[in-house]
Design an enzyme around this catalytic site. Structure first.
Site, short mmCIF file in Angstrom:
data_model
loop_
_atom_site.label_atom_id
_atom_site.label_comp_id
_atom_site.label_asym_id
_atom_site.label_seq_id
_atom_site.Cartn_x
_atom_site.Cartn_y
_atom_site.Cartn_z
N HIS A 177 60.09 -6.05 65.32
CA HIS A 177 61.09 -6.66 66.19
C HIS A 177 62.44 -5.95 66.01
CE1 HIS A 177 62.32 -10.72 68.11
NE2 HIS A 177 63.24 -9.82 68.38
N GLY A 197 73.02 -12.27 67.68
CA GLY A 197 72.24 -11.20 67.05
C GLY A 197 72.98 -10.53 65.93
N ASP A 227 64.50 -8.37 63.71
CA ASP A 227 65.30 -8.75 64.88
C ASP A 227 66.67 -8.05 64.84
OD1 ASP A 227 66.06 -9.86 67.29
OD2 ASP A 227 66.16 -11.93 66.56
N ASN A 278 64.16 -5.83 76.10
CA ASN A 278 65.32 -6.34 76.86
C ASN A 278 66.45 -5.32 76.95
OD1 ASN A 278 65.94 -6.58 74.13
ND2 ASN A 278 67.16 -8.43 74.40
ZN LIG Z 1 64.13 -13.42 70.20
#
Ligand SMILES: [Zn+2]
Lengths: 421, 300
Positions: free
Chosen positions: A52, A318, A299, A86
């Site tokens: 991720h 984030g 992430d 994304n």
């Molecule tokens: Zn997510």
């Protein structure tokens, strides 16, 4: 091709060995032409694999590029990263995933494995051409609308079923959007005090519960991104006990930080899903040790300064993760190197279908590995990061362990703790 | 005290000092010359990202009565509306030599962020759904002047607590000053974790209340299913004449304004002798004078 002899490295099993890296593989035989690296006191792990990662290219090259993110990954001990879809344009066609794949190859610092979007434009309305992405040069196997939840249950069901044709997996960002409208942080006492709209744990748990039932119903694989709550752990525990083919990841920040951090209103602590409570942190750690959660995934989410140096509500969610993930795993799990290899290399490689990664360090295996100094301590300084962004939540914290060297198919990407290029 | 960002910045003695200072400031209002020279040469900036003429005028009057130079920086017609970031605006204010910045902002925590970017004092004049500490101070001042004390008072705060910065600041400040707070409203609008008493039954709370503080309820909340209709809300949680008569004789009715007459408060109640709504406005200037005085008066 330079040969390397890593002398006296400790393997995850605890054994000590001299490791000869030659022609892209772990070799046996003469090491007389090899560059010798004194690995006494260092631990050799199979190269880490991140399921991720947000690399931001194409679209937000001011925040990160495939190259800068790849460098950060190599410095963090990674040899492969899965690049989330994304971007702008969204990676929802064979063309975009091939572009990202090619940029990764050109950078040559880690294997960049693109993730394909589940739905066109991440809009959650109709399936993207999943098969075209799967058969493209990028050979996409993980599909995710990450950043958004595939909220429509019928669409989720179809996606889970459809990717069975090419052994794909849907990686779900579990967030019931109707329960998180305007949400800014974990719903609870701290959010109430700070006057920030809450993101309730149940918005994650409800989607995971639904999705494990859907995956069970259609007999498909499901992967759950960034599990953040104790309740989600219980849903996963029960599903796994029933034999549902579900895997799950947890981020380093959810293993370490809590919603109390929001008290500063510094958006460097804003992330989605949000930082939760200490009880959630404890449950996630336990689940990771037990294997209810299979993987640590970063992430890694770089953001430009202007997207973080602002009011909390206006900031993007984030945080950076690639260069600190291993240290946090060591901090949380202790120096259990076999467990770390399992959660950060072997299992993620298997979930992603990355055949060249996640192998134990033995003769004939691809030379994807990283050397770690377990005794090192370092203070996190955002300006040291190889990422183009600076949004690390760990600034000023002292973390254990340091990556000394990383090898991608036998080539050094990091030596003496520095990227080779 | 450097900034006033939250009512939790005030311990009991500091809060009492603000109220006592406000009482002294109030005596000025009766004098012919309503100005003190205390803040001459100091600059107070009103930085308003939300329209709130009432609050801005109150701070402006307070600063001017202390002889400060006042600059009004409103979101309309300034660089703020052209998308300048809060940080860049902060650096501009810093360069202008602002000694204090009074900020009203729709985002919770914006005053905290601002305080990390400017050298001067920051006063939170209402941020999002977080806090509005000078409103709580003026409410406490009003209660004390009407009822003679704060410790031991039973205060019912009624309505949309979830979205109310006034309620949050009042809960903290009243707890600090020893009052007993009960939050009253539909369960959808009462957060469960404010560490104070909660009741869903207004009629049960009224007979023991010394103070009833009615919060503004926005009709938009209906769209998000917080309650079914204005009529049902008014019936269950509105303060009308018959309900008002259930209060003890000495009890007062407060409202931070602006009111929705007929929704959370009936005109008969708003205009009654129990209502403190008009004096709350007057007290606001005195309390804000006290805050600016205590933040800036000791310096330079
Ligand atoms: Zn997510």
């Amino acid at each position: 091709m330079t040969q390397y002899l890593l002398k006296g490295a400790q393997l995850p099993s605890g054994e000590r060995a001299d490791i000869l890296v030659k022609d892209g593989v772990i070799a046996e035989g003469s090491a007389k032409d090899a560059q010798i690296i004194d690995a006494d006191g260092l631990v050799a792990l199979p190269g880490l694999v991140d399921l991720h990662t947000h690399l931001r290219e194409p679209g937000r090259e001011d925040a990160e590029t495939v190259e800068t993110g790849s460098r950060a990954a190599a410095l963090g001990g990674y040899t492969a990263v899965c690049a989330m879809a994304n971007t702008s344009p969204v990676a929802d066609t064979a063309g975009v995933v091939e572009q990202v794949y090619r940029l990764g190859r050109e950078a040559g610092l880690v294997d960049v494995q693109p993730v394909g979007a589940v739905t066109v434009g991440l809009a959650g309305e109709r399936l993207a051409e999943l098969g075209a992405m799967a058969t493209s040069a990028a050979q996409v196997r993980i599909f995710s609308d990450d950043g958004h939840c595939v909220a429509d249950p019928r669409l989720m069901r179809r996606a889970l079923e459809y990717v069975k044709a090419f052994d794909g997996v849907i990686a779900q960002h579990a967030e019931e959007p109707r329960l998180t409208e305007g949400a800014q942080m974990h719903e609870g006492e701290v959010a109430t005090r700070l006057g920030l709209t809450g993101w309730p744990a149940v918005a994650e748990e409800a989607i995971i519960a639904r999705d494990v039932l859907l995956a069970e119903h259609v007999g498909s694989r499901l992967h759950v991104c960034h599990v953040s709550t104790a309740g989600s752990v219980e849903v996963l525990r029960q599903a796994k006990a029933r034999g549902v083919r579900v895997t799950a990841e947890v981020t380093p920040h959810h293993l370490l930080l809590t919603d109390e951090r929001a008290t500063s209103y510094d958006p460097v602590f804003k992330v989605n899903p949000p930082l939760r409570t200490q009880a959630d942190v404890e449950a996630l750690r336990q689940a990771l040790r037990e294997g209810v959660i299979d993987v640590v995934a970063t992430d890694h989410a770089p953001h430009a300064v202007e997207d973080k140096e602002c009011e909390w509500a206006y900031a993007r969610p984030g945080m950076l993760g690639l260069e600190t993930a291993l240290s946090i795993a060591v901090d949380v799990l202790g120096p259990d190197w076999d467990l770390i290899a399992e959660r950060m290399s072997r299992t993620p490689a298997r979930i992603a279908g990355l055949d060249g990664h996640g192998h134990d360090i033995k003769t004939g295996a691809p030379a994807n590995l990283t050397l770690v100094d377990p005794a090192a301590r370092r203070v996190v300084d955002p300006s040291d990061s190889a990422s183009r962004s600076r949004n690390t939540p760990y600034a000023g914290m002292t973390l254990p362990a340091r990556v000394v060297a990383t090898f991608l198919r036998g080539e050094a990407t990091v030596l003496d703790g520095k990227a080779v290029r | 005290m450097k900034h006033l960002l939250s009512a939790t910045d005030l311990d009991a003695s500091t809060a009492t000092l603000v109220l006592d200072t406000a009482a002294e400031m109030a005596t000025l209002a009766g004098r012919e010359v309503k100005k003190l020279p205390t803040l001459r040469g100091r600059t107070v900036v009103n930085l308003f990202y939300e329209d709130s003429t009432r609050t801005r005028i109150s701070f402006e009057a307070a600063a001017k009565r202390l002889s400060a130079d006042v600059i009004n920086f409103s979101a309309k017609g300034s660089s703020v509306s052209k998308g300048e970031s809060l940080k860049d605006t902060a650096l501009t204010l810093q360069a202008m030599g602002a000694d204090a910045v009074v900020i009203r902002h729709p985002a919770s925590g914006a005053p905290h962020r601002l305080s990390t970017w400017v050298a001067g004092s920051v006063v939170n004049a209402g941020d999002g759904t977080h806090e509005h500490p000078t409103q709580a101070l003026l409410d406490a001042y009003t209660m004390r002047s009407r009822l003679g004390r704060l410790a031991g008072l039973s205060v019912a705060i009624v309505g949309d607590v979830l979205h109310s910065r006034v309620a949050r600041s009042n809960v903290h400040l009243l707890a600090t000053l020893g009052a007993k707070v009960t939050l009253v409203g539909p369960p959808t609008l009462i957060p469960p974790d404010l560490r104070t008493e909660v009741s869903y039954d207004l009629d049960a709370v009224l007979p023991d209340a010394d103070v009833v503080m009615m919060l503004r309820v926005q009709r938009e909340r209906m769209a998000a299913s917080y309650f079914p209709s204005a009529r049902e809300y008014a019936r269950r949680y509105g303060l009308d004449g018959p309900r008002m008569r259930r209060l003890p004789d000495h009890a007062i009715v407060m409202h931070p304004g602006p009111m929705n007459r007929g929704m959370e408060i009936a005109p008969e109640v708003a205009d009654s002798a129990r209502s403190t709504i008009v004096e709350q406005v007057a007290n606001g200037v005195s309390v804000r004078m006290a805050v600016l005085y205590l933040l800036l008066g000791g310096k330079s």
